[in-house]
Design a protein around this motif. Structure first.
Motif, PDB file in Angstrom:
ATOM      1  N   CYS A 217       0.838  -1.194   0.000  1.00  8.03           N
ATOM      2  CA  CYS A 217       0.000   0.000   0.000  1.00  8.03           C
ATOM      3  C   CYS A 217       0.875   1.246   0.000  1.00  8.03           C
ATOM      4  O   CYS A 217       2.097   1.166   0.165  1.00  8.03           O
ATOM      5  CB  CYS A 217      -0.954   0.011   1.194  1.00  8.03           C
ATOM      6  SG  CYS A 217      -0.132  -0.015   2.788  1.00  8.03           S
ATOM      7  N   SER A 218       0.229   2.398  -0.174  1.00 10.01           N
ATOM      8  CA  SER A 218       0.963   3.663  -0.212  1.00 10.01           C
ATOM      9  C   SER A 218       1.173   4.252   1.177  1.00 10.01           C
ATOM     10  O   SER A 218       2.250   4.749   1.489  1.00 10.01           O
ATOM     11  CB  SER A 218       0.218   4.674  -1.093  1.00 10.01           C
ATOM     12  OG  SER A 218       0.129   4.223  -2.424  1.00 10.01           O
ATOM     13  N   ASP A 219       0.123   4.198   2.010  1.00  3.16           N
ATOM     14  CA  ASP A 219       0.193   4.846   3.319  1.00  3.16           C
ATOM     15  C   ASP A 219      -0.424   3.968   4.397  1.00  3.16           C
ATOM     16  O   ASP A 219      -1.483   3.373   4.194  1.00  3.16           O
ATOM     17  CB  ASP A 219      -0.543   6.193   3.297  1.00  3.16           C
ATOM     18  CG  ASP A 219       0.077   7.176   2.322  1.00  3.16           C
ATOM     19  OD1 ASP A 219       1.132   7.722   2.644  1.00  3.16           O
ATOM     20  OD2 ASP A 219      -0.498   7.375   1.242  1.00  3.16           O
ATOM     21  N   LEU A 220       0.237   3.943   5.549  1.00  2.00           N
ATOM     22  CA  LEU A 220      -0.302   3.296   6.742  1.00  2.00           C
ATOM     23  C   LEU A 220      -0.362   4.327   7.856  1.00  2.00           C
ATOM     24  O   LEU A 220       0.654   4.930   8.208  1.00  2.00           O
ATOM     25  CB  LEU A 220       0.584   2.131   7.187  1.00  2.00           C
ATOM     26  CG  LEU A 220       0.583   0.851   6.352  1.00  2.00           C
ATOM     27  CD1 LEU A 220       1.549  -0.159   6.947  1.00  2.00           C
ATOM     28  CD2 LEU A 220      -0.815   0.257   6.268  1.00  2.00           C
ATOM     29  N   ARG A 221      -1.569   4.539   8.394  1.00  2.00           N
ATOM     30  CA  ARG A 221      -1.748   5.390   9.574  1.00  2.00           C
ATOM     31  C   ARG A 221      -2.454   4.535  10.619  1.00  2.00           C
ATOM     32  O   ARG A 221      -3.679   4.531  10.727  1.00  2.00           O
ATOM     33  CB  ARG A 221      -2.555   6.640   9.208  1.00  2.00           C
ATOM     34  CG  ARG A 221      -1.823   7.567   8.259  1.00  2.00           C
ATOM     35  CD  ARG A 221      -2.634   8.803   7.925  1.00  2.00           C
ATOM     36  NE  ARG A 221      -3.817   8.472   7.149  1.00  2.00           N
ATOM     37  CZ  ARG A 221      -3.832   8.337   5.833  1.00  2.00           C
ATOM     38  NH1 ARG A 221      -2.715   8.510   5.149  1.00  2.00           N
ATOM     39  NH2 ARG A 221      -4.947   8.037   5.192  1.00  2.00           N
ATOM     40  N   VAL A 222      -1.649   3.786  11.362  1.00  2.00           N
ATOM     41  CA  VAL A 222      -2.163   2.758  12.263  1.00  2.00           C
ATOM     42  C   VAL A 222      -1.487   2.912  13.620  1.00  2.00           C
ATOM     43  O   VAL A 222      -0.257   3.038  13.699  1.00  2.00           O
ATOM     44  CB  VAL A 222      -1.896   1.345  11.699  1.00  2.00           C
ATOM     45  CG1 VAL A 222      -2.463   0.287  12.629  1.00  2.00           C
ATOM     46  CG2 VAL A 222      -2.493   1.199  10.306  1.00  2.00           C
TER      47      VAL A 222
END
Length: 342
Positions: A217-222
């Protein structure tokens, strides 16, 4: 919708009663359903149950070509729709531009200006904000006694589909479990995501992410990330990251990061970094770094407050306040206030 619009206009003017409007709309619906059955445009859904929709976002500068119809979903339109748009029993935030008509029925509407070149037809909606500029005429009916009409319009409108366009949607889940192959252009929002198989998408925003399979994926905000399989991602932002498998990315930002497997990336910005596996990157910026025995870091530059080195650190330049341990340091330059390496 033109015939239904005329009925609603007549109702607004008091020319017909609610009962007459119900009968007329029912007749229009039956006629159109007969025509559509002949051409098999779509299947009519007569269920009274709500149809759960997605969050559809058209960003500023983006264009959607064709008619956009959303039922039981949320639409955020800041770009341009090259056609008509209908939002039924959902939510609409609008500041963009529509070439055709905008029809909003039984929805919550947040107006933020914008332009509608066709007509604006609003039926029993809760509105707030600054309305758009409308060139094609305005019809607004706010009548609490229109429940009978809604029962007729709802199954009629439920046949609408969101046509595919060049925009990204936000897909909301409580828990998303990927056991096989899951590929999407949507932005995923969830409480928890578990990837046992293969995931490929734009971005994931979640409280917890566990990857036992593979995720691209491009972005992880976790908030909490645990990698036991393999993750490829450009930008990662988290509070806690634990890597038992393999993680490849560009920019990693976290409060605490523990590497027991392997990580390769461009930049690492963390408060606490503990490595018992391998880390290869261009730059490290951290408060505390701990490198266990048999672990290794290879990087261009390191900036930290305290480094405990019992493994191997290969770096172009190291700047820290204190460094200690029994490990091996290979560097082209060391700036350190207190060097306690043995």
């Amino acid at each position: 919708m033109d015939e239904i619009k005329k009925v609603l206009e007549s109702l607004k003017k008091g020319e017909i009663s609610v009962e007459d409007a119900e009968a007329l709309i029912k007749a229009i619906k039956e006629k159109e359903n007969e025509e559509k059955r002949g051409y098999d445009f779509y299947e009519t859904n007569n269920s009274e149950e709500p149809i759960m929709g997605d969050v559809t976002v058209i960003e500023e500068g983006e264009e959607f070509k064709g008619d956009l119809n959303i039922v039981n979903g949320e639409a955020i339109i800041r770009g341009k729709v090259l056609g008509d748009c209908s939002v039924v029993f959902g939510e609409l935030t609008f500041s963009g531009e529509i070439d055709g008509d905008l029809n909003v029925v039984g929805s919550k509407v947040n107006w933020e200006g914008g332009v509608i070149h066709g007509g604006l037809n609003v039926v029993s909606c809760k509105e707030k904000g600054t309305p758009p500029k409308v060139y094609g005429g305005l019809t607004r009916v706010n009548n609490l006694f229109l429940k009978g009409i809604f029962k007729i319009i709802k199954p009629f409108m439920s046949g609408f589909e969101v046509k595919k366009g060049n925009f990204r949607k936000k897909k909301k889940h409580d828990v998303l479990i990927v056991d096989d192959i899951f590929k999407t252009d949507d932005d995923i929002e969830a409480e928890k995501v578990i990837v046992n198989g293969f995931f490929e998408g734009n971005s994931i925003t979640a409280e917890h992410l566990e990857v036992l399979g593979k995720a691209n994926c491009s972005d992880l905000r976790v908030n909490n990330i645990k990698v036991m399989g393999k993750v490829n991602c450009n930008n990662i932002s988290s509070e806690e990251i634990t890597v038992l498998g393999a993680l490849h990315g560009k920019n990693i930002s976290a409060e605490n990061m523990e590497i027991k497997g392997g990580v390769s990336c461009d930049d690492v910005n963390v408060e606490t970094l503990k490595v018992s596996g391998t880390l290869k990157c261009r730059n490290i910026n951290a408060e505390d770094i701990e490198v266990d025995e048999n672990a290794a870091i290879s990087t261009g530059n390191v900036t930290a407050e305290d480094i405990i080195l019992n493994g191997t650190l290969n770096a172009g330049f190291v700047h820290c306040e204190t460094i200690s341990g029994n490990g091996k340091l290979n560097t082209g330059g060391l700036s350190c206030e207190e060097n306690n390496l043995k």
